[in-house]
Design a protein around this motif. Structure first.
Motif, short mmCIF file in Angstrom:
data_model
loop_
_atom_site.label_atom_id
_atom_site.label_comp_id
_atom_site.label_asym_id
_atom_site.label_seq_id
_atom_site.Cartn_x
_atom_site.Cartn_y
_atom_site.Cartn_z
N LYS A 118 28.42 9.23 42.20
CA LYS A 118 28.65 9.38 40.76
C LYS A 118 29.35 10.68 40.39
N ARG A 119 29.83 11.43 41.39
CA ARG A 119 30.33 12.77 41.07
C ARG A 119 31.53 12.74 40.14
N ARG A 120 32.27 11.61 40.10
CA ARG A 120 33.42 11.55 39.20
C ARG A 120 33.00 11.36 37.74
N ARG A 121 31.70 11.15 37.52
CA ARG A 121 31.20 11.04 36.14
C ARG A 121 30.88 12.40 35.55
N HIS A 122 30.86 13.43 36.36
CA HIS A 122 30.52 14.77 35.88
C HIS A 122 31.52 15.76 36.46
N ILE A 123 32.46 16.18 35.62
CA ILE A 123 33.59 16.99 36.06
C ILE A 123 33.50 18.36 35.40
N GLN A 124 33.58 19.41 36.23
CA GLN A 124 33.50 20.77 35.71
C GLN A 124 34.59 21.04 34.67
N ALA A 125 35.80 20.58 34.90
CA ALA A 125 36.89 20.85 33.96
C ALA A 125 36.62 20.23 32.59
N VAL A 126 35.97 19.08 32.56
CA VAL A 126 35.61 18.45 31.29
C VAL A 126 34.59 19.31 30.56
N LEU A 127 33.55 19.71 31.26
CA LEU A 127 32.53 20.56 30.64
C LEU A 127 33.13 21.87 30.15
N ASP A 128 34.01 22.46 30.93
CA ASP A 128 34.62 23.72 30.52
C ASP A 128 35.47 23.54 29.27
N ALA A 129 36.17 22.40 29.16
CA ALA A 129 36.97 22.13 27.96
C ALA A 129 36.08 21.98 26.74
N ILE A 130 34.98 21.23 26.89
CA ILE A 130 34.03 21.06 25.79
C ILE A 130 33.45 22.41 25.38
N ALA A 131 33.03 23.20 26.37
CA ALA A 131 32.41 24.49 26.07
C ALA A 131 33.41 25.45 25.40
#
Length: 312
Positions: free
Chosen positions: A40-53
């Motif tokens: 499931k690692r493609r469901r949680h992406i660091q770059a996505v979280l960093d963009a949201i943050a």
């Protein structure tokens, strides 16, 4: 009067740093969870979280609420990596973390009482949940439903002691005329998740809220946006969930989102308005819409959330 703006995001599930092999993990839930993470690692992406943050920080909220699952396997290395990431949001006094089931995946080798995150849990010395943090007109009642569970379970529990203590804090904050916002990882309304993922003492918690009241409950865990209402002593209590903050758009799961919650005094209590911001496939973050939680009509039963992507 300027509204107090509370940012809410949930289920960060920061990608784990390199983890050493430990024999104790072979006989624990961590081993199975690592296999699940690979799937499931493609469901949680660091770059996505960093963009949201980054988008959230750019709007300078007055406080940030994170409702759990900051990490995946509850290892010491993850807690330290998450601590560094949390520091990137700013002063820990302006960020509150309510732990989730992944943050307490197993007690073996995990930091006791979430110690590396202590500055984000409460204002006082170490102690049991719940914790009260007062910021402007808002009383944040921080609960922990995080507890180690058996294989294939992702349940949570509060316990009678924590529920009773939360009732005392809610009464105290209500008597002071504060807007009471409750943080908890697991859903408190019925039917949001399956039984193997549920809050086991949700009925007891709902009974307490019905008696004591609150202005808002925030949670995560379901990885979906959700809005429901619980009966309170005087009016409905809105219960709002945010999707996982690291899920990309265009893949499986609801795309990452964060909610900006504006709280201002009103004629009968507080006015609460929510603006949702979501990630795009290009990793930009766009305004999705807005809706009001107060004023709202009294309803003695839970109300389902609006359709996905719809706003009141």
């Amino acid at each position: 009067m300027t509204a107090f703006r509370l940012a809410h995001l949930s289920d960060l599930q920061l990608p784990p740093p390199p983890l050493p092999f430990r024999w104790r993990d072979v006989a624990s839930k961590r081993l199975l969870s690592r296999f699940a993470w690979r799937r499931k690692r493609r469901r949680h992406i660091q770059a996505v979280l960093d963009a949201i943050a980054a988008h959230m920080v750019s709007r300078s909220p007055d406080h940030v609420a994170i409702t759990g699952d900051v990490v995946n396997f509850s290892t010491p290395e993850e807690f330290e990596a998450a601590r560094a990431w949390l520091l990137s949001l700013g002063d820990p006094r302006e960020v509150t973390v309510s732990p989730g089931n992944h943050d307490a995946l197993t007690a073996r080798g995990a930091p006791r009482d979430f110690a590396p995150w202590r500055p984000w849990l409460s204002d006082g010395p170490p102690g049991d949940f719940p914790h009260l943090r007062v910021r402007g007109p808002v009383a944040i009642i921080n609960l922990s439903s995080a507890t180690p569970t058996a294989l294939h379970l992702a349940q949570g529990a509060l316990g009678r002691v924590q529920i009773d203590a939360a009732a005392r804090l809610l009464r105290q904050a209500g008597a002071q005329g504060l807007c009471r916002v409750v943080l908890v990882h697991h859903p408190v309304t019925r039917g949001v998740v399956s039984g193997r993922k549920a809050l086991t003492d949700a009925a007891e918690f709902r009974a307490m809220l019905r008696s004591v009241g609150a202005e808002l409950v925030l949670h995560g865990h379901a990885h979906e946006a959700h809005l429901a209402r619980l009966p309170g002593p005087d009016r409905d209590i809105p219960v709002l969930a945010a999707p996982a903050a690291s899920t990309p758009a265009g893949g499986p799961g609801e795309p990452a989102r964060w909610n900006e919650i504006a709280i201002a005094p009103g004629d009968a209590g507080f006015r609460i308005r929510v603006t949702a911001f979501g990630v795009t496939p290009a990793l930009s973050v766009e305004r999705l819409g807005a809706f009001s939680l107060y004023p709202a009509a009294q309803n003695p039963h839970d109300r389902p959330s609006p359709p996905q992507g719809a706003f009141l």
